[in-house]
Write a protein that holds these residues in place. Structure first.
Motif, PDB file in Angstrom:
ATOM      1  N   UNK A 147       0.801  -1.396  -0.144  1.00  0.00           N
ATOM      2  CA  UNK A 147       0.019   0.082  -0.171  1.00  0.00           C
ATOM      3  C   UNK A 147       0.828   1.138  -0.221  1.00  0.00           C
ATOM      4  N   UNK A 148       1.983   1.275  -0.589  1.00  0.00           N
ATOM      5  CA  UNK A 148       2.773   2.352  -0.687  1.00  0.00           C
ATOM      6  C   UNK A 148       2.114   3.366  -1.676  1.00  0.00           C
ATOM      7  N   UNK A 149       2.616   4.604  -1.298  1.00  0.00           N
ATOM      8  CA  UNK A 149       2.400   5.601  -2.659  1.00  0.00           C
ATOM      9  C   UNK A 149       3.593   5.381  -3.689  1.00  0.00           C
ATOM     10  N   UNK A 150       3.406   5.902  -4.700  1.00  0.00           N
ATOM     11  CA  UNK A 150       4.510   5.904  -5.916  1.00  0.00           C
ATOM     12  C   UNK A 150       5.923   6.248  -5.387  1.00  0.00           C
ATOM     13  N   UNK A 151       6.075   7.384  -4.712  1.00  0.00           N
ATOM     14  CA  UNK A 151       7.262   7.916  -4.143  1.00  0.00           C
ATOM     15  C   UNK A 151       7.770   7.055  -3.455  1.00  0.00           C
ATOM     16  N   UNK A 152       6.973   6.315  -2.443  1.00  0.00           N
ATOM     17  CA  UNK A 152       7.459   5.353  -1.343  1.00  0.00           C
ATOM     18  C   UNK A 152       8.026   4.213  -2.041  1.00  0.00           C
ATOM     19  N   UNK A 153       7.496   3.730  -3.054  1.00  0.00           N
ATOM     20  CA  UNK A 153       7.808   2.559  -3.722  1.00  0.00           C
ATOM     21  C   UNK A 153       9.096   2.748  -4.495  1.00  0.00           C
ATOM     22  N   UNK A 154       9.084   3.989  -5.172  1.00  0.00           N
ATOM     23  CA  UNK A 154      10.357   4.123  -6.017  1.00  0.00           C
ATOM     24  C   UNK A 154      11.441   4.457  -5.113  1.00  0.00           C
ATOM     25  N   UNK A 155      11.465   5.121  -3.865  1.00  0.00           N
ATOM     26  CA  UNK A 155      12.564   5.391  -2.927  1.00  0.00           C
ATOM     27  C   UNK A 155      13.000   3.936  -2.638  1.00  0.00           C
ATOM     28  N   UNK A 156      12.299   3.041  -2.329  1.00  0.00           N
ATOM     29  CA  UNK A 156      12.680   1.535  -1.751  1.00  0.00           C
ATOM     30  C   UNK A 156      13.442   0.921  -3.082  1.00  0.00           C
ATOM     31  N   UNK A 157      12.848   0.960  -4.227  1.00  0.00           N
ATOM     32  CA  UNK A 157      13.414   0.447  -5.386  1.00  0.00           C
ATOM     33  C   UNK A 157      14.743   0.875  -5.748  1.00  0.00           C
ATOM     34  N   UNK A 158      14.760   2.301  -5.771  1.00  0.00           N
ATOM     35  CA  UNK A 158      16.152   2.981  -6.025  1.00  0.00           C
ATOM     36  C   UNK A 158      17.241   2.754  -5.004  1.00  0.00           C
TER      37      UNK A 158
END
Ligand code: COD
Ligand code: ATP
Length: 197
Positions: A147-158
């Motif tokens: 249930x992450x926001x787009x930003x939360x998800x990208x920061x984790x992937x990055x």
């Protein structure tokens, strides 16, 4: 033989770990151990509070994982500091658990280590198996699961080495863009190729 299972966030490592357990292959889980070593009373807990302050605790004074995640996935320096506190304890416990399974007579043990390549831990394992997904699938599975926001998800992937770079480093790669059934078939094939089953 110790097999290092790795991948990226939400690439399917836990799903594969569960399949491996169904073959009666023991799996030592770095994420689970990383949770245990930061429980109250553990030395890593004290160090985290010293370094990050009481703001990262919840009402019961446990580490608030959401809060700490919000801090370390957007700040490489803070992430490095947390890794420096947590990883040594995780490595020690992983070795201990793997040795225990080998002593019990299991011929193969899997270590599920998300940061196997980033933390240069390949010396701990005999072979590496990468669970790969394309970034689009990884992103959508991550958002859906946590249930992450787009930003939360990208920061984790990055915050991790790109999965395409990990492909170059792994002994074997299973691509998990398709269905769970496809994943099962590919894992079965790989285990047969390595004569584990
Ligand atoms: C920041 C924390 C509190 C967030 O907890 P949360 O419950 O939200 O996530 P969880 O621990 O289940 O991790 C989920 C995934 O995030 C990725 N991840 C976790 N920590 C890191 C990190 N330091 N760097 C890059 N990716 C990470 C991994 O792919 C992991 O599988 C937690 O991840 C943590 O303590 N991380 C530091 C320890 C660590 O590196 N763990 C990973 C394996 S040892
Ligand atoms: N082949 C697949 N088809 C559909 N969904 C999948 C597939 N593989 C995994 N998933 C789902 O994608 C999500 C991520 O998978 P999983 O939790 O196994 O990843 P992980 O690599 O262990 O993640 P993390 O690094 O965060 O621990 C989960 O919700 C899982 O159910």
């Amino acid at each position: 033989m110790i097999i290092g299972l790795t991948g990226g966030i939400a690439s399917g490592k836990s799903t594969v770990s569960n399949l491996l357990r169904s073959y009666n292959i023991p799996v030592v889980d770095a994420d689970l151990i990383a949770r245990q070593v930061v429980e109250q009373g553990q030395s890593a807990y004290v160090k985290i509070v010293e370094h990050f302050g009481k703001e990262v605790l919840d009402e019961e004074e446990n580490i608030d994982r959401k809060k700490l995640g919000g801090i370390i996935f957007t700040d490489a320096r803070k992430r490095k500091a947390l890794n420096g506190i947590v990883h040594p304890a995780v490595r020690l416990e992983m070795k201990k658990q793997a040795e225990h399974y080998l002593m019990e007579g299991f011929s193969h043990v899997v270590m599920d280590i998300p940061l196997l390549f980033e933390s240069r831990l390949t010396h701990m394992v005999d072979r590496t198996l990468l669970i790969y997904v394309d970034e689009k699938t990884q992103f959508s599975r991550l958002v859906k699961r946590d249930n992450f926001t787009e930003e939360e998800a990208w920061s984790r992937i990055a915050s991790q080495m790109p999965l395409k770079d990990k492909v170059e480093l792994a002994d074997a790669v299973i691509t998990n863009n398709g269905s769970l059934e496809e994943l099962k078939v590919k894992l079965d094939e790989q285990l047969r190729e390595w004569k584990i089953i």
